[in-house]
Design a protein around this motif. Sequence first.
Motif, mmCIF file in Angstrom:
data_model
loop_
_atom_site.group_PDB
_atom_site.id
_atom_site.type_symbol
_atom_site.label_atom_id
_atom_site.label_comp_id
_atom_site.label_asym_id
_atom_site.label_seq_id
_atom_site.Cartn_x
_atom_site.Cartn_y
_atom_site.Cartn_z
ATOM 1 N N THR A 69 0.861 -1.191 0.000
ATOM 2 C CA THR A 69 0.000 0.000 0.000
ATOM 3 C C THR A 69 0.889 1.231 0.000
ATOM 4 O O THR A 69 2.119 1.134 0.144
ATOM 5 C CB THR A 69 -0.887 0.038 1.257
ATOM 6 N N TYR A 70 0.249 2.374 -0.114
ATOM 7 C CA TYR A 70 1.015 3.625 -0.057
ATOM 8 C C TYR A 70 1.719 3.724 1.293
ATOM 9 O O TYR A 70 2.902 4.052 1.370
ATOM 10 C CB TYR A 70 0.082 4.830 -0.263
ATOM 11 N N LYS A 71 0.976 3.387 2.367
ATOM 12 C CA LYS A 71 1.507 3.558 3.719
ATOM 13 C C LYS A 71 2.648 2.587 4.018
ATOM 14 O O LYS A 71 3.668 2.970 4.595
ATOM 15 C CB LYS A 71 0.387 3.376 4.754
ATOM 16 N N ASN A 72 2.501 1.342 3.628
ATOM 17 C CA ASN A 72 3.541 0.367 4.019
ATOM 18 C C ASN A 72 4.680 0.240 3.003
ATOM 19 O O ASN A 72 5.698 -0.391 3.288
ATOM 20 C CB ASN A 72 2.931 -1.004 4.340
ATOM 21 N N LEU A 132 5.202 0.265 -7.593
ATOM 22 C CA LEU A 132 4.613 1.615 -7.630
ATOM 23 C C LEU A 132 3.438 1.661 -8.612
ATOM 24 O O LEU A 132 2.385 2.244 -8.324
ATOM 25 C CB LEU A 132 5.681 2.652 -8.028
ATOM 26 N N LYS A 133 3.631 1.048 -9.771
ATOM 27 C CA LYS A 133 2.548 1.024 -10.776
ATOM 28 C C LYS A 133 1.327 0.260 -10.245
ATOM 29 O O LYS A 133 0.178 0.661 -10.470
ATOM 30 C CB LYS A 133 3.045 0.375 -12.074
ATOM 31 N N ASP A 134 1.605 -0.815 -9.537
ATOM 32 C CA ASP A 134 0.528 -1.638 -8.983
ATOM 33 C C ASP A 134 -0.284 -0.845 -7.942
ATOM 34 O O ASP A 134 -1.520 -0.868 -7.952
ATOM 35 C CB ASP A 134 1.141 -2.894 -8.336
ATOM 36 N N ILE A 135 0.431 -0.149 -7.069
ATOM 37 C CA ILE A 135 -0.244 0.677 -6.047
ATOM 38 C C ILE A 135 -1.057 1.766 -6.734
ATOM 39 O O ILE A 135 -2.196 2.050 -6.343
ATOM 40 C CB ILE A 135 0.785 1.279 -5.061
ATOM 41 N N GLN A 156 -5.387 4.189 -6.527
ATOM 42 C CA GLN A 156 -5.449 5.588 -6.956
ATOM 43 C C GLN A 156 -6.648 6.340 -6.364
ATOM 44 O O GLN A 156 -6.518 7.441 -5.850
ATOM 45 C CB GLN A 156 -5.493 5.662 -8.490
ATOM 46 N N SER A 157 -7.809 5.730 -6.397
ATOM 47 C CA SER A 157 -9.032 6.424 -5.959
ATOM 48 C C SER A 157 -9.064 6.652 -4.453
ATOM 49 O O SER A 157 -9.781 7.513 -3.960
ATOM 50 C CB SER A 157 -10.269 5.641 -6.393
ATOM 51 N N THR A 158 -8.248 5.885 -3.712
ATOM 52 C CA THR A 158 -8.255 6.036 -2.244
ATOM 53 C C THR A 158 -7.161 6.994 -1.766
ATOM 54 O O THR A 158 -7.094 7.312 -0.583
ATOM 55 C CB THR A 158 -8.032 4.671 -1.551
ATOM 56 N N LEU A 159 -6.307 7.429 -2.687
ATOM 57 C CA LEU A 159 -5.176 8.291 -2.303
ATOM 58 C C LEU A 159 -5.508 9.764 -2.502
ATOM 59 O O LEU A 159 -6.354 10.124 -3.314
ATOM 60 C CB LEU A 159 -3.944 7.929 -3.138
ATOM 61 N N SER A 160 -4.790 10.610 -1.771
ATOM 62 C CA SER A 160 -4.966 12.058 -1.937
ATOM 63 C C SER A 160 -4.299 12.497 -3.236
ATOM 64 O O SER A 160 -3.479 11.770 -3.813
ATOM 65 C CB SER A 160 -4.324 12.800 -0.762
#
Length: 655
Positions: A38-41, A100-103, A108-112
Amino acid sequence: MFTEFNLENLENSKEILENLLDENRKKIDDLLKIENKTYKNFVLPFQEIGENTNDFLTPIFHIDSVKNSEITTKVYEECIPVISKYETDISQNENIYMALKDIQSKKQSTLSNIQNKVLENEIRDFKLSGCHLENNKKKRLEEISLRLSELSHKFSQNLLNATNEFEMVIDNFEDVKEIPASDLELAKFEENGITKYKFTLQMPSYLAYITYGTSREKREEIYKAYCTKAPQNGKIIEEILALKNEKVKILGFDSYSHYSLATKMASKEEDVISFLEELGHKAKNRAKEELEEIKQIAAKDGIIDFQSYDMSYYSEKLKIAQYDFDEEYFRPYFEQQSVLNGFFDFLHQMFNIKFTKANTTAWDEKVKVYDLSENDKTIARIYIDLEARKDKRGGAWMNNWHSHYRTSNGEIKLPTAFIVGNFPQSTNETPSLLRHSDVVTLFHEMGHALHHLLSKIEEPFVSGISGVAWDTVEFPSQFLEYFSYDKDVLKLFAKHYKTKEVLDDEAIDKIIKAKNFQSSLATLRQVEFALFDFKLYQKLYKTEDEIQDLLNTIRDEFAVMIPPKYNKFQNGFSHIFSGGYAAGYYSYKWAEVLSADAFYMFIDSGNIFNKELGIKYRDTILSQGGSYDMDKLFFNFTQREPNIDSLLKIDGIIS
């Protein structure tokens, strides 16, 4: 709260760096083993690894520029291949790229917007580094990157060595009689009971003679030394161009200029060329008139064969004749500490930030360190190193050290930056007395620094100046520059260092009126540099002669004063051969359109100290760093598109 500047262990930097990078590799391997990335981990800790590496490396590279010695050069040269290999390995790691591409595709829709911007930039940069290519091509890109790093450092070192090698000693007072007392004092020495004067290629010394030196013969001597220094850089340029051309061809670009625009606000090569040519053509007629005015002054001295080494000397005489403006008259009013104190007062009034002297160590006793606070809360630190030294490379610049960001465990890291100049030195008898042009430079570099230090972005890869498109990075620096010509701003610090008398309105009016003195000549000079840089990278120029021919062609169209054949300006063009401006020097003028337009908002508001507007600029431009494209941020601030006429007006080219 802040990391102290400490290089006691400098000699062991290579070993420490290797250990740090080995740890980084292990951390990245562990991140890649995470099943549900995920973005966070994944992205947050990946950014932190990059930030920690920069935190360690920046002082090592910085010290080589500001306290150059055999040790700093040795350490720099030891670390370059180590970091170059590591950065190439990381930037070509297909597993990171795919993660990175996978995340991006799944989350994408859940990220700022800002988190998506980080991903967008990173994925773009991985592509630009060739991570999708076959291994043999990756290997060649790695070799090219390392060699380019070595050549860039060698280019700089050659210039520094050449600058320090030259001395022009004068024992005839008639040849120095017009040189200002403060400059003459620095040049003076005794030998066998005879008073002599030594001038060097360090900028304060060079400017003193080329601007005020009475002897035309001596002016040519120092001018020729300045523009023929480091001739060995000619061959280095040939190799740099060949390697950069090879690199971008491997990556699938037509030219290095084409590749350069992938990370810029400008989208097409022809847009850059037409923008520069439009500026050049609009400025040329007035520039011819400006040159004619200088030649007329020189003619009164019987100078009919006017040469490049006469320009500064007779320009200064013309400036005094036209505006009664003598740069030297103002220097006692611009004592370095007084300027800084008044400047800090102005920045507090504009942006609600305070500067407080910090009790910490730096690399030289003349360096001043300040903590920045907002509403009594410490937010950043800045190191200010303004005086020329023999072991410091020429020019002025801002270096970012730490970035503002939130760590993966929620801690906020505070930003730090360095401002470096080459202003007149202080002695036991005389403090450092600046020219107004030095004051302008200080405002410029502080503009860069504040862009970095006032960031409120919590993602390090787009915080401060990180992630800002190169052709807009000069916007905040040039914007702040304009305030250094305002009467009310100048009165905050233009105080005589002995009498404490404030510079009067009449004298300040001379500074303001003289601002656009020879502005068309200056514009043409920048257009010449920018066109040369951009066209140089549009196709492969293989030899020094071909490079010179390109420069001559541009000069034939835009220059109104052709320099002598021995002038090899390109061998000292460190911005594009040892800085980050290759195929990007046009950025100065591109960004200046934004700067002039934003500054006009303060003029149009009727209050140069418009705090409401100042806070809006701080919040919509400076605090946002590279989190959004600058054209969007500019629109948020101005509510309109930028207008080139603001720049032409502010430079006095159109009314």
